[in-house]
Design an enzyme around this catalytic site. Structure first.
Site: not given
Ligand code: DON
Length: 611
Positions: A117, A422
């Site tokens: 992360r 994502t």
């Molecule tokens: O880490 C997270 O929870 C977000 N940055 C994830 C973003 C995400 O899944 C976008 N898709 N819709």
């Protein structure tokens, strides 16, 4: 009504469970063509005896498959597929983002989690995204240089490979390098993402040059060549992630940051570390569930939801029936209340992780769920899991000075159209090793900022912090401050790479994009498969719904609920909200005879490829 320790719904208000609704829902889910008509010739569902790769982009799945066929293990294939995604699925695949890689090793049935992360830069401050009036300035937290956290992907993939990979590192980077150097045909998903984000991509010259060459956006079928990215990948092949954190690429990042007044400096890059952590392990009926621990919220929240749902004999009711949706939504709302309140980076916040899963705590949550009434979000407060945490609270969680009573409910509908920003990949190799890997730039194309000379995009992950406790972020998540911004801290994530064991052996490999909807997507796929006996293909295709406590709505895909189910839910006090963009599950099931069944979500155009 208690049967085998589970609350037997068969005896309760059967009338509400709609046969018509069920038939309609099943028809809908058995007809995935309604989502994926005319999808590419690549396989959405595949069966194989040895290895399986499922990702959101066929070319990337192909790379992973070739790695497996040439003797690589699941980790090798995951690294190569992920790097390929950075090239062919640049709206989410990345070098400038972060993620979580969950690995199950068949040799000794062990499992581990690589946390890569992003972190907040050293110069980050708690209130850095508030304007003069104290409101969140989303232009800063979501777009541009300030929104970027310190990238983790190169460090994380390298750590996974160096500990658990088998093939030479260079051979895993090479396919991505070739795709960047020689180019590839833009697929419809990338073309659609570019079209949607065009104004944002236009704001940064280097970004526009790639995705809007000569001012015109790339269309499906156009060739995309990324020479700068190919050069960066060559450096990564030659010298590993060092180039990103202390070498030529690090210099390029710092230069880019200076140009755009961003905060990531050389000391941030040099200090970045991927972290290996023990996965969280929970149980659901006869299943063992392996998930990522914080700083992903996905795992613990999923386990908490499963813990409460285990009280109900869901096999007695139907997917998308009134009770299934009502109960699941009530459970989701309660787990999200805890998520938003207690979770953050374990290096900065003490969390009641054991308390959240303690049987008496779960029992208390279940007891509060009414069988036939929706609880208004105002009526749901985070619980007190500290009572069940060994060692107790050890001091209250810092709530950023904002009391829970100041949290807003019923925030206005967001314009965010996030659904598959994502990306997740699932891999099973011939020896039975498994990888579930979710990685992200946060929004599509992240911050929209490309490191000019290096050809890759930077994330906008800073918005995943509680930028202003009590105010909703782009996913309408309302944090309480445990996830506040601090230098070096990892922002809370919802990514939920998941490996489910049955009889001690891997059975399901699950994961998805979708912001907070990731967690509920994994939950629903798992419950549909385990309790309702849908095939994995049906479970992945099944219409989705989601509740995250605040706002006080069940969001759902269009047509998810039959009209009488929708009416029943409204009569119970639920507020329903439709949204069209959703998540994209990329999953594998391993049948008792060892057959690997790969399923790529029909909502997007990925591919399951096996051999
Ligand atoms: O880490 C997270 O929870 C977000 N940055 C994830 C973003 C995400 O899944 C976008 N898709 N819709």
């Amino acid at each position: 009504m208690w049967k085998n320790g589970a609350y037997d719904l068969r005896n309760v208000k059967r009338g509400l469970i709609s046969a018509i609704g069920l038939a309609a829902a099943l028809l809908g889910l058995l007809a995935p063509s309604s989502f994926g008509a005319n999808r590419a010739e690549e396989a959405r569902v595949a069966r194989a005896t040895s290895g399986m790769v499922v990702s959101q982009q066929p070319l990337a799945s192909r790379v992973g498959l070739e790695v497996l066929k040439s003797g690589g293990n699941a980790v090798d294939a995951a690294v190569a597929t992920s790097l390929a995604l950075a090239v062919v699925h640049p709206q989410a695949g990345n070098l400038g983002g972060g993620g979580f890689l969950l690995f199950y090793r068949s040799r000794d049935s062990s499992s581990t989690l690589i946390d890569f992360r992003e972190t907040a830069p050293a110069r980050a401050q708690a209130e850095m995204f508030l304007d003069a009036t104290g409101e969140v300035d989303t232009l800063k937290s979501l777009y541009g240089h300030l929104s970027a956290g310190v990238p983790g992907t190169p460090a994380g993939l390298y750590m996974a490979w160096s500990k658990y990979g088998r093939l030479p590192w260079r051979s895993l980077v090479a396919p991505a390098m070739r795709l960047a150097q020689d180019g590839f045909k833009v697929g419809p998903d990338l073309a659609a993402a570019i079209a949607e984000e065009e104004p944002r991509l236009r704001r940064h010259r280097a970004t526009a040059e790639i995705f809007l060459p000569h001012g015109k956006r790339l269309q499906a079928g156009d060739r995309l060549v990324q020479k700068n990215l190919a050069r960066t990948l060559r450096l990564l092949a030659q010298s590993g992630p060092l180039t990103f954190y202390e070498g030529a690429v690090a210099e390029a990042i710092v230069e880019e940051m200076k140009r755009g007044h961003g905060l990531v400096g050389p000391e941030d890059l040099a200090a970045y570390r991927a972290i290996e952590r023990p996965p969280l392990r929970g149980w659901y009926r006869d299943l063992e569930v392996l998930v990522a621990p914080p700083p992903s919220s996905g795992g613990i929240t999923l386990l908490e939801m499963l813990g409460v749902l285990e009280y109900y004999d869901l096999s007695a009711i139907q997917p998308l029936s009134t009770y299934r949706v009502h109960l699941t939504s009530e459970v989701m709302a309660r787990a999200f209340a805890d998520r938003n309140t207690y979770l953050g980076d374990p290096d900065f916040v003490r969390m009641p992780l054991q308390g959240l899963l303690a049987p008496p705590y779960i029992a208390g949550l279940q007891a509060a769920v009414s069988i036939d009434r929706a609880t208004p979000s105002g009526g749901i407060q985070p619980g007190d899991p500290w009572r069940f945490e060994p060692g107790g609270a050890g001091g209250p969680v810092k709530l950023g000075g904002v009391g829970m009573d100041t949290l807003r409910t019923n925030v206005p509908p967001s314009n965010a159209r996030e659904g598959d920003h994502t990306t997740h990949l699932s891999i099973a190799d011939a020896e039975g090793n498994i990888v579930a890997l979710t990685t992200t730039l946060n929004s599509w194309f992240g911050s929209g900022v490309m490191v000019s000379s290096a050809g890759f995009l930077l994330n906008n992950e800073m918005d995943d912090f509680d930028v202003k406790p009590g105010a909703p972020n782009q996913y309408e998540l309302v944090g309480a401050g445990a996830n506040g911004i601090a230098p070096g801290k990892r922002m809370l994530s919802s990514m939920t790479p998941t490996i489910v064991l049955r009889g001690g052996k891997p059975w399901l490999v699950l994961g998805s994009p979708g912001g907070p909807r990731i967690i509920t997507t994994v939950l629903n796929v798992l419950v549909d498969r385990r309790d309702h006996g849908l095939t994995l293909e049906q479970a992945v295709a099944s219409p989705r719904f989601h509740h995250q406590w605040k706002p006080e709505v069940i969001t759902h895909e269009p047509g998810a609920f039959a009209s009488d189910v929708a009416k029943n839910l409204r009569d119970m006090g639920h507020v329903l909200r439709e949204r069209s963009q959703w998540s994209s599950a990329q999953c594998i099931e391993i049948a008792p005879d060892g057959t690997r069944i790969g399923v790529s979500d029909p909502r997007t155009r990925g591919a399951a490829l096996g051999y």
